[in-house]
Write a protein that holds these residues in place. Structure first.
Motif, PDB file in Angstrom:
ATOM      1  N   LEU A 118       0.924  -1.364  -0.022  1.00  0.00           N
ATOM      2  CA  LEU A 118      -0.304  -0.059  -0.123  1.00  0.00           C
ATOM      3  C   LEU A 118       0.799   1.467  -0.044  1.00  0.00           C
ATOM      4  N   VAL A 119       1.872   1.163   0.709  1.00  0.00           N
ATOM      5  CA  VAL A 119       2.841   2.353   0.877  1.00  0.00           C
ATOM      6  C   VAL A 119       3.523   2.462  -0.741  1.00  0.00           C
ATOM      7  N   ALA A 120       3.869   1.523  -1.292  1.00  0.00           N
ATOM      8  CA  ALA A 120       4.432   1.687  -2.510  1.00  0.00           C
ATOM      9  C   ALA A 120       3.482   2.229  -3.731  1.00  0.00           C
ATOM     10  N   GLN A 121       2.064   1.767  -3.569  1.00  0.00           N
ATOM     11  CA  GLN A 121       1.077   2.095  -4.229  1.00  0.00           C
ATOM     12  C   GLN A 121       0.767   3.701  -4.092  1.00  0.00           C
ATOM     13  N   GLY A 122       0.761   4.232  -2.863  1.00  0.00           N
ATOM     14  CA  GLY A 122       0.679   5.488  -2.641  1.00  0.00           C
ATOM     15  C   GLY A 122       1.653   6.316  -3.127  1.00  0.00           C
ATOM     16  N   GLN A 123       2.912   5.670  -2.907  1.00  0.00           N
ATOM     17  CA  GLN A 123       4.154   6.658  -3.554  1.00  0.00           C
ATOM     18  C   GLN A 123       3.879   7.000  -5.077  1.00  0.00           C
ATOM     19  N   THR A 124       3.396   5.841  -5.876  1.00  0.00           N
ATOM     20  CA  THR A 124       3.117   6.103  -7.155  1.00  0.00           C
ATOM     21  C   THR A 124       1.808   7.047  -7.691  1.00  0.00           C
ATOM     22  N   ILE A 125       0.992   6.710  -6.757  1.00  0.00           N
ATOM     23  CA  ILE A 125      -0.198   7.873  -6.972  1.00  0.00           C
ATOM     24  C   ILE A 125       0.198   9.134  -6.602  1.00  0.00           C
ATOM     25  N   LEU A 126       1.122   9.453  -5.561  1.00  0.00           N
ATOM     26  CA  LEU A 126       1.715  10.733  -5.530  1.00  0.00           C
ATOM     27  C   LEU A 126       2.161  11.328  -6.659  1.00  0.00           C
ATOM     28  N   GLU A 127       3.162  10.702  -7.338  1.00  0.00           N
ATOM     29  CA  GLU A 127       3.902  11.080  -8.347  1.00  0.00           C
ATOM     30  C   GLU A 127       3.045  11.148  -9.549  1.00  0.00           C
ATOM     31  N   ARG A 128       2.103  10.450  -9.598  1.00  0.00           N
ATOM     32  CA  ARG A 128       1.002  10.408 -10.946  1.00  0.00           C
ATOM     33  C   ARG A 128       0.466  11.813 -10.707  1.00  0.00           C
ATOM     34  N   ARG A 129      -0.030  12.139  -9.452  1.00  0.00           N
ATOM     35  CA  ARG A 129      -0.800  13.495  -9.286  1.00  0.00           C
ATOM     36  C   ARG A 129       0.440  14.574  -9.570  1.00  0.00           C
ATOM     37  N   SER A 130       1.329  14.463  -9.406  1.00  0.00           N
ATOM     38  CA  SER A 130       2.399  15.554  -9.411  1.00  0.00           C
ATOM     39  C   SER A 130       2.410  15.747 -11.032  1.00  0.00           C
ATOM     40  N   VAL A 131       2.589  14.693 -11.872  1.00  0.00           N
ATOM     41  CA  VAL A 131       2.653  14.810 -13.220  1.00  0.00           C
ATOM     42  C   VAL A 131       1.375  15.502 -13.698  1.00  0.00           C
ATOM     43  N   PHE A 132       0.275  15.257 -13.221  1.00  0.00           N
ATOM     44  CA  PHE A 132      -0.971  15.585 -13.888  1.00  0.00           C
ATOM     45  C   PHE A 132      -1.017  17.020 -13.768  1.00  0.00           C
ATOM     46  N   GLU A 133      -0.616  17.472 -12.258  1.00  0.00           N
ATOM     47  CA  GLU A 133      -0.533  18.828 -12.098  1.00  0.00           C
ATOM     48  C   GLU A 133       0.347  19.644 -12.869  1.00  0.00           C
ATOM     49  N   MET A 134       1.500  19.256 -13.190  1.00  0.00           N
ATOM     50  CA  MET A 134       2.588  19.766 -13.983  1.00  0.00           C
ATOM     51  C   MET A 134       1.956  20.016 -15.267  1.00  0.00           C
ATOM     52  N   MET A 135       1.371  19.114 -16.009  1.00  0.00           N
ATOM     53  CA  MET A 135       0.817  19.134 -17.257  1.00  0.00           C
ATOM     54  C   MET A 135      -0.520  20.120 -17.439  1.00  0.00           C
ATOM     55  N   ARG A 136      -1.359  20.352 -16.149  1.00  0.00           N
ATOM     56  CA  ARG A 136      -2.204  21.314 -16.106  1.00  0.00           C
ATOM     57  C   ARG A 136      -1.576  22.374 -16.085  1.00  0.00           C
ATOM     58  N   ASP A 137      -0.414  22.720 -15.297  1.00  0.00           N
ATOM     59  CA  ASP A 137       0.093  24.056 -15.187  1.00  0.00           C
ATOM     60  C   ASP A 137       0.967  24.527 -16.492  1.00  0.00           C
ATOM     61  N   LEU A 138       1.387  23.437 -17.376  1.00  0.00           N
ATOM     62  CA  LEU A 138       1.836  23.911 -18.677  1.00  0.00           C
ATOM     63  C   LEU A 138       0.910  24.211 -19.640  1.00  0.00           C
ATOM     64  N   ALA A 139      -0.279  23.294 -19.393  1.00  0.00           N
ATOM     65  CA  ALA A 139      -1.142  23.858 -20.541  1.00  0.00           C
ATOM     66  C   ALA A 139      -1.891  25.289 -20.032  1.00  0.00           C
ATOM     67  N   ALA A 140      -1.857  25.566 -18.698  1.00  0.00           N
ATOM     68  CA  ALA A 140      -2.264  26.916 -18.243  1.00  0.00           C
ATOM     69  C   ALA A 140      -1.548  28.027 -18.851  1.00  0.00           C
ATOM     70  N   GLU A 141      -0.166  27.551 -18.984  1.00  0.00           N
ATOM     71  CA  GLU A 141       0.948  28.846 -19.488  1.00  0.00           C
ATOM     72  C   GLU A 141       0.528  28.815 -20.774  1.00  0.00           C
ATOM     73  N   HIS A 142       0.357  27.865 -21.659  1.00  0.00           N
ATOM     74  CA  HIS A 142      -0.151  27.985 -23.144  1.00  0.00           C
ATOM     75  C   HIS A 142      -1.288  28.665 -23.435  1.00  0.00           C
ATOM     76  N   PHE A 143      -2.319  28.429 -22.517  1.00  0.00           N
ATOM     77  CA  PHE A 143      -3.782  29.215 -22.576  1.00  0.00           C
ATOM     78  C   PHE A 143      -3.728  30.423 -22.311  1.00  0.00           C
ATOM     79  N   GLU A 144      -2.782  31.029 -21.172  1.00  0.00           N
ATOM     80  CA  GLU A 144      -2.460  32.380 -21.113  1.00  0.00           C
ATOM     81  C   GLU A 144      -1.784  32.978 -22.242  1.00  0.00           C
ATOM     82  N   ALA A 145      -0.835  32.420 -22.860  1.00  0.00           N
ATOM     83  CA  ALA A 145      -0.104  32.712 -24.039  1.00  0.00           C
ATOM     84  C   ALA A 145      -0.989  33.074 -25.101  1.00  0.00           C
ATOM     85  N   ARG A 146      -1.964  32.187 -25.413  1.00  0.00           N
ATOM     86  CA  ARG A 146      -2.839  32.158 -26.605  1.00  0.00           C
ATOM     87  C   ARG A 146      -3.953  33.064 -26.465  1.00  0.00           C
TER      88      ARG A 146
END
Length: 308
Positions: A118-146
């Motif tokens: 369960l700990v290993a699964q939780g760590q993986t989920i944490l990392e997945r969340r960070s990646v999707f938040e990074m993708m959201r933030d990158l997309a938000a930067e492109h949205f503002e630029a456009r």
């Protein structure tokens, strides 16, 4: 060779089927197994997000659908935001399962292995969340630029947990770090400054000039305001977007506090332990916040008699 023997040799073994599936589709863990595969490289994600926005813009610009481009780009960004929220719910569920597993520990190897899984699964989920938040933030930067406008979710907060440590081993440390990380994101480290002003106050230059002076004094400034969609607080929010200053919106909770919601909201803002309040012309709610700040010993920069 008999027909029975021929049939037995023609049926692939379980191992052979697993190997064939790996060759055809690659490795895919079961839902209850940690995933050992690496996360996408940051450069690959950035390239993909850039290509997505460039492709959409190229397809829509100079066509009859160009007026719809902004909505399409907003939805593309929201796609990653909503995915991050769903991953967060999975993380919350993992936390509950870890707590149950902790309570069920009896010293046996079976229980210990289950908790480690369960700990290993939780760590993986944490990392997945960070990646999707990074993708959201990158997309938000492109949205503002456009579009020239900052991207904001229509409901909820735009939270980023990327500072979460990736070296968690024990379950209790994992859960404690999760809580600490989320608290620091919702009330991030820095010098917290309250802001208040009325919906009819629209002196952009005065507000930006005074906030710029304050920002020079506190480079790590975090702006806390009421989240009003027009007037002084809207101008302050635009300033924070432009200056890349973290901002926290404290909206009144009318569902629970009724008519007293704006004043109880003021109490919650005071409880964030701000270093100061900058206030412009407003109504009774603004005056109430100013009075409470002074009573709490919070320095007040009062511009209620200035500007329009």
């Amino acid at each position: 060779m008999s027909a029975r023997t021929s049939h037995r040799h023609s049926v692939p073994s379980q191992t052979a089927r697993v190997i064939e599936a790996l060759q055809l589709y690659g490795f895919h863990p079961h839902d209850d197994e940690p995933d050992p595969r690496p996360l996408p490289e940051a450069e690959a994600i950035e390239t993909a997000i850039t290509a997505l926005f460039d492709t959409l813009a190229t397809a829509f610009e100079n066509t009859r659908l160009e007026p719809d481009l902004s909505d399409i780009l907003w939805s593309a960004t929201d796609l990653f935001h909503r995915k991050a929220e769903r991953v967060q719910r999975a993380l919350d569920e993992n936390e509950l399962r870890q707590r149950d597993s902790q309570n069920d520990q009896d010293g046996s190897e079976v229980r210990d292995v289950e908790l480690q899984r369960l700990v290993a699964q939780g760590q993986t989920i944490l990392e997945r969340r960070s990646v999707f938040e990074m993708m959201r933030d990158l997309a938000a930067e492109h949205f503002e630029a456009r579009t020239g406008s900052a991207w904001r979710p229509r409901a909820g907060s735009m939270v980023n947990h990327r500072k979460m440590t990736a070296t968690l081993i024990e379950s209790r440390d994992f859960l404690a770090a999760k809580r600490i990380a989320e608290t620091e994101v919702l009330l991030p480290p820095g010098t917290r400054i309250l802001f208040s002003g009325g919906v009819d106050f629209t002196d952009h230059k005065l507000i930006w000039d005074k906030l710029d002076l304050l920002h020079k004094r506190y480079p790590d400034m975090v702006l806390i305001h009421g989240g009003t969609t027009r007037g002084a607080e809207k101008i302050a929010a635009c300033w924070a977007d432009a200056r890349k200053v973290t901002q926290i919106r404290f909206k009144p909770d009318f569902a629970n506090d009724g008519k007293a919601a704006p004043f109880k909201r003021n109490d919650r803002m005071i409880e964030t332990d701000p270093a100061g309040l900058i206030v412009f012309k407003g109504a009774g709610v603004t005056d109430n916040l100013t009075d409470k700040a002074r009573k709490a010993g919070i320095p007040v920069s009062d511009y209620r008699k200035s500007g329009a």
